[in-house]
Design an enzyme around this catalytic site. Structure first.
Site, mmCIF file in Angstrom:
data_model
loop_
_atom_site.group_PDB
_atom_site.id
_atom_site.type_symbol
_atom_site.label_atom_id
_atom_site.label_comp_id
_atom_site.label_asym_id
_atom_site.label_seq_id
_atom_site.Cartn_x
_atom_site.Cartn_y
_atom_site.Cartn_z
ATOM 1 N N GLU A 78 -4.968 10.743 5.636
ATOM 2 C CA GLU A 78 -5.481 10.768 6.901
ATOM 3 C C GLU A 78 -5.230 11.844 7.899
ATOM 4 O O GLU A 78 -4.068 12.030 7.841
ATOM 5 C CB GLU A 78 -5.219 9.549 7.456
ATOM 6 C CG GLU A 78 -5.820 8.905 8.831
ATOM 7 C CD GLU A 78 -5.308 7.731 9.485
ATOM 8 O OE1 GLU A 78 -4.710 6.904 8.645
ATOM 9 O OE2 GLU A 78 -5.720 7.481 10.556
ATOM 10 N N LYS A 263 0.076 -1.116 11.713
ATOM 11 C CA LYS A 263 -0.847 -0.194 10.806
ATOM 12 C C LYS A 263 -0.186 1.506 11.167
ATOM 13 O O LYS A 263 0.021 1.997 10.295
ATOM 14 C CB LYS A 263 -2.092 -0.089 10.916
ATOM 15 C CG LYS A 263 -2.953 0.608 9.791
ATOM 16 C CD LYS A 263 -3.224 1.879 10.092
ATOM 17 C CE LYS A 263 -4.000 2.618 9.171
ATOM 18 N NZ LYS A 263 -4.447 4.078 9.249
ATOM 19 N N ASP A 279 8.592 3.116 -4.075
ATOM 20 C CA ASP A 279 7.300 2.182 -4.382
ATOM 21 C C ASP A 279 6.913 1.742 -2.627
ATOM 22 O O ASP A 279 7.439 0.964 -2.203
ATOM 23 C CB ASP A 279 8.016 0.783 -4.956
ATOM 24 C CG ASP A 279 7.170 -0.186 -5.506
ATOM 25 O OD1 ASP A 279 5.875 -0.255 -4.585
ATOM 26 O OD2 ASP A 279 7.214 -0.904 -6.434
ATOM 27 N N HIS A 377 -7.806 12.366 17.409
ATOM 28 C CA HIS A 377 -8.099 11.878 16.209
ATOM 29 C C HIS A 377 -9.289 12.753 15.689
ATOM 30 O O HIS A 377 -9.512 13.464 14.578
ATOM 31 C CB HIS A 377 -8.342 10.637 16.244
ATOM 32 C CG HIS A 377 -8.109 9.786 14.559
ATOM 33 N ND1 HIS A 377 -6.873 9.668 14.355
ATOM 34 C CD2 HIS A 377 -8.941 9.373 13.936
ATOM 35 C CE1 HIS A 377 -7.080 9.006 12.885
ATOM 36 N NE2 HIS A 377 -8.373 9.039 12.926
HETATM 37 P P1 NDP Z 1 15.971 2.097 -12.436
HETATM 38 O O1 NDP Z 1 15.334 1.031 -13.429
HETATM 39 O O2 NDP Z 1 15.343 3.526 -12.858
HETATM 40 O O3 NDP Z 1 17.425 1.897 -12.346
HETATM 41 C C1 NDP Z 1 18.105 2.865 -11.520
HETATM 42 C C2 NDP Z 1 18.771 3.976 -12.488
HETATM 43 O O4 NDP Z 1 19.225 4.840 -11.621
HETATM 44 C C3 NDP Z 1 19.625 3.390 -13.269
HETATM 45 O O5 NDP Z 1 19.564 3.588 -14.736
HETATM 46 C C4 NDP Z 1 21.063 3.837 -12.752
HETATM 47 O O6 NDP Z 1 21.770 4.237 -13.868
HETATM 48 C C5 NDP Z 1 20.618 5.304 -12.342
HETATM 49 N N1 NDP Z 1 21.641 5.881 -11.288
HETATM 50 C C6 NDP Z 1 22.089 6.969 -11.250
HETATM 51 N N2 NDP Z 1 22.741 7.314 -10.304
HETATM 52 C C7 NDP Z 1 22.831 6.177 -9.524
HETATM 53 C C8 NDP Z 1 23.706 5.759 -8.514
HETATM 54 N N3 NDP Z 1 24.064 6.481 -7.716
HETATM 55 N N4 NDP Z 1 23.104 4.619 -7.948
HETATM 56 C C9 NDP Z 1 22.540 3.601 -8.605
HETATM 57 N N5 NDP Z 1 21.761 3.843 -9.769
HETATM 58 C C10 NDP Z 1 22.028 5.071 -10.111
HETATM 59 O O7 NDP Z 1 15.321 1.744 -11.150
HETATM 60 P P2 NDP Z 1 15.336 0.569 -10.066
HETATM 61 O O8 NDP Z 1 16.201 -0.338 -10.699
HETATM 62 O O9 NDP Z 1 15.947 1.248 -8.630
HETATM 63 O O10 NDP Z 1 13.814 0.025 -9.983
HETATM 64 C C11 NDP Z 1 13.028 0.870 -9.160
HETATM 65 C C12 NDP Z 1 11.448 0.488 -9.750
HETATM 66 O O11 NDP Z 1 11.485 -0.900 -10.075
HETATM 67 C C13 NDP Z 1 10.341 1.079 -8.946
HETATM 68 O O12 NDP Z 1 9.839 2.031 -9.833
HETATM 69 C C14 NDP Z 1 9.526 -0.271 -8.547
HETATM 70 O O13 NDP Z 1 8.356 0.153 -8.603
HETATM 71 C C15 NDP Z 1 9.801 -1.126 -9.750
HETATM 72 N N6 NDP Z 1 9.744 -2.369 -9.545
HETATM 73 C C16 NDP Z 1 9.548 -2.976 -8.434
HETATM 74 C C17 NDP Z 1 9.556 -4.568 -8.087
HETATM 75 C C18 NDP Z 1 9.257 -4.834 -6.926
HETATM 76 O O14 NDP Z 1 9.346 -4.317 -5.870
HETATM 77 N N7 NDP Z 1 8.899 -6.404 -6.687
HETATM 78 C C19 NDP Z 1 9.541 -5.367 -9.383
HETATM 79 C C20 NDP Z 1 9.811 -4.577 -10.529
HETATM 80 C C21 NDP Z 1 9.867 -3.210 -10.706
HETATM 81 P P3 NDP Z 1 22.621 2.991 -14.614
HETATM 82 O O15 NDP Z 1 21.722 2.202 -15.548
HETATM 83 O O16 NDP Z 1 23.475 3.866 -15.751
HETATM 84 O O17 NDP Z 1 23.583 2.390 -13.648
#
Ligand code: NDP
Length: 423
Positions: A78, A263, A279, A377
């Site tokens: 936009e 909005k 997200d 706008h």
């Molecule tokens: P991930 O599953 O990728 O988990 C985070 C990753 O980052 C882990 O593998 C973790 O490693 C790594 N990591 C590295 N450094 C750090 C740090 N300093 N602190 C924390 N983690 C670290 O992503 P999220 O769990 O964050 O999930 C986000 C995704 O989930 C988005 O894409 C979203 O769209 C989706 N989602 C959203 C939902 C909702 O909003 N309702 C439902 C389901 C999914 P390690 O494992 O070794 O700790």
């Protein structure tokens, strides 16, 4: 401060950001080459991928957030959103820009139990076993505990059904997910915890999932503006400031206006959330749920004239964004955009995003209570109209210049102008 940025070519803008140290030369090159995602990334990110859908990435300027100059990347389709954010940030600068507060940064995981014999008794058992629950949960995701995070506390909520009867027991695990948004790690923790709790309370698990109503990760952004700064050739600044306060009060009374007020705020917020690879649906859902916390959908921001006589704005929203994980770690430009904002922690990103929401709100209100939103706008929309009418690169400037002189600035007029130029 960076001035006249909009008058420069794309290459000059990137050179300037590189020279000022906001991005490395390598990152600057990535902006210029404007890469689409590699086929491997694109095809593995989603299902049934057939193509890519580029949107423009721009930067909002003039932001001073917690004393730090920030260039803010925004992905948005936009016109006028980036200009409005930059303008709001410019007016907030003289009195210190945006100051933010974050009391806690945790995510909420929900375990929802049904078919309980005695809901209150089940609640008592869960409360008694809080330490045990935390231990089981943390064992399920040791890496987050090692990073300094993990489950902080357990909360219980009895949910009544339509006839007012206590029916469900919902257990909240409040989890410090460190630098991630945490959805996937929370879901892993919840699944591991559910079976033990089920045995203790003799109930059936309905589901376990994070809650996007992230009120354990609230971020407040505040700013002040001297009303004198709002004075223009046509309007008195004090008059505008008072009308901004009144317009906000109105938006707290009328959900029809609140939706539009909000909005505008989300124009700014979503654009930065997208540019950061986070997200945006999760952030939208949380923001609107929080706007309804008083039992009615209300405006997200507050504006008043404070004791010093300044216009003071405040915006509080759940902002559980991450800087690692999910799409953030996969999208090359998401990482470059983090570099652009010079952030190291998820809390810094959250502070910038809420500040942009407040800047955007301020600009929109200022225009709405004075000259109206259409003037600003439309002057930015005109370029889109010229392109929509079919103007080629070499014709756009002429169509825009002529369209600006017309009383009716719409697609039909743009097409007439283009026909005249060509004939
Ligand atoms: P991930 O599953 O990728 O988990 C985070 C990753 O980052 C882990 O593998 C973790 O490693 C790594 N990591 C590295 N450094 C750090 C740090 N300093 N602190 C924390 N983690 C670290 O992503 P999220 O769990 O964050 O999930 C986000 C995704 O989930 C988005 O894409 C979203 O769209 C989706 N989602 C959203 C939902 C909702 O909003 N309702 C439902 C389901 C999914 P390690 O494992 O070794 O700790």
């Amino acid at each position: 401060m960076i001035s006249k940025f909009y008058q420069k070519s794309r290459q000059e803008r990137i050179n300037l950001l590189t020279e000022r140290g906001f991005v490395t030369a390598e990152a600057g090159k990535l902006f210029i080459e404007n890469p689409l995602l590699s086929e491997t990334i694109a095809d593995n990110m989603i299902e049934n991928q057939i193509s890519q859908f580029p949107l423009p990435l721009g930067v909002a300027l003039n932001f001073l957030v917690d004393g730090k100059d920030v260039v803010v990347p925004m992905v948005v389709e936009e016109p006028s959103v980036i200009a409005a954010s930059s303008n709001g940030a410019k007016l907030a600068r003289p009195l210190g820009g945006f100051k933010t507060e974050i009391k806690e940064r945790c995510m909420i995981g929900q375990l929802i139990f049904k078919d309980l014999v005695d809901v209150e008794e089940a609640k008592r058992v869960v409360q008694e076993k809080e330490a045990e629950i935390i231990e089981i949960a943390n064992l399920a995701y040791p890496s987050i505990v090692k990073r300094g995070g993990g489950v902080q506390r357990v909360e219980t909520r009895v949910i009544e059904n339509e006839t007012g009867e206590a029916e469900f027991l919902t257990i909240h695990l409040i989890i410090d997910v460190q630098e991630a948004m945490g959805a996937n790690m929370i879901n892993t923790i919840l699944e591991a915890t559910a079976s033990s709790i089920k045995e203790w309370i003799h109930g059936e698990i309905l589901m376990q999932i994070l809650s996007n109503y992230g009120d354990a990760s609230l971020v407040t952004a505040m700013c002040e503006v001297d009303p004198k700064q709002l004075t223009t050739a046509d309007y008195d600044g004090q008059w505008i400031a008072e009308r901004i306060v009144e317009a906000t009060r109105y938006a707290h009374l009328d959900p029809y206006r609140a939706a539009t007020h909000n909005k505008g705020i989300m124009n700014g917020i979503d654009s930065v959330v997208l540019a950061s690879g986070n997200d945006f649906r999760a952030i939208e859902a949380g923001a609107h749920a929080y706007a309804s916390r008083n039992g009615r959908y209300e405006a997200m921001s507050y504006w008043c004239i404070n004791e010093a006589g300044n216009l003071a704005g405040e915006l509080t929203l759940p902002m559980p964004v991450g800087i690692v994980g999910g799409a953030i770690s996969v999208l090359p430009l998401a990482k470059v955009n983090q570099q652009l904002m010079q952030i190291q922690y998820a809390t810094e990103l959250a502070s910038i995003i809420v500040s942009v929401g407040l800047a955007q709100n301020f600009s929109a209100l200022k225009a709405l209570v004075s000259e109206g939103i259409q003037k600003g706008h439309m002057s930015l929309q005109i370029k889109s109209l010229a392109i929509h009418a079919g103007a080629k690169e070499s014709e756009i400037d002429e169509v825009v210049a002529k369209l600006k002189q017309e009383k009716t600035q719409n697609l039909a007029t743009a097409q007439q102008i283009l026909d005249k130029i060509r004939n």
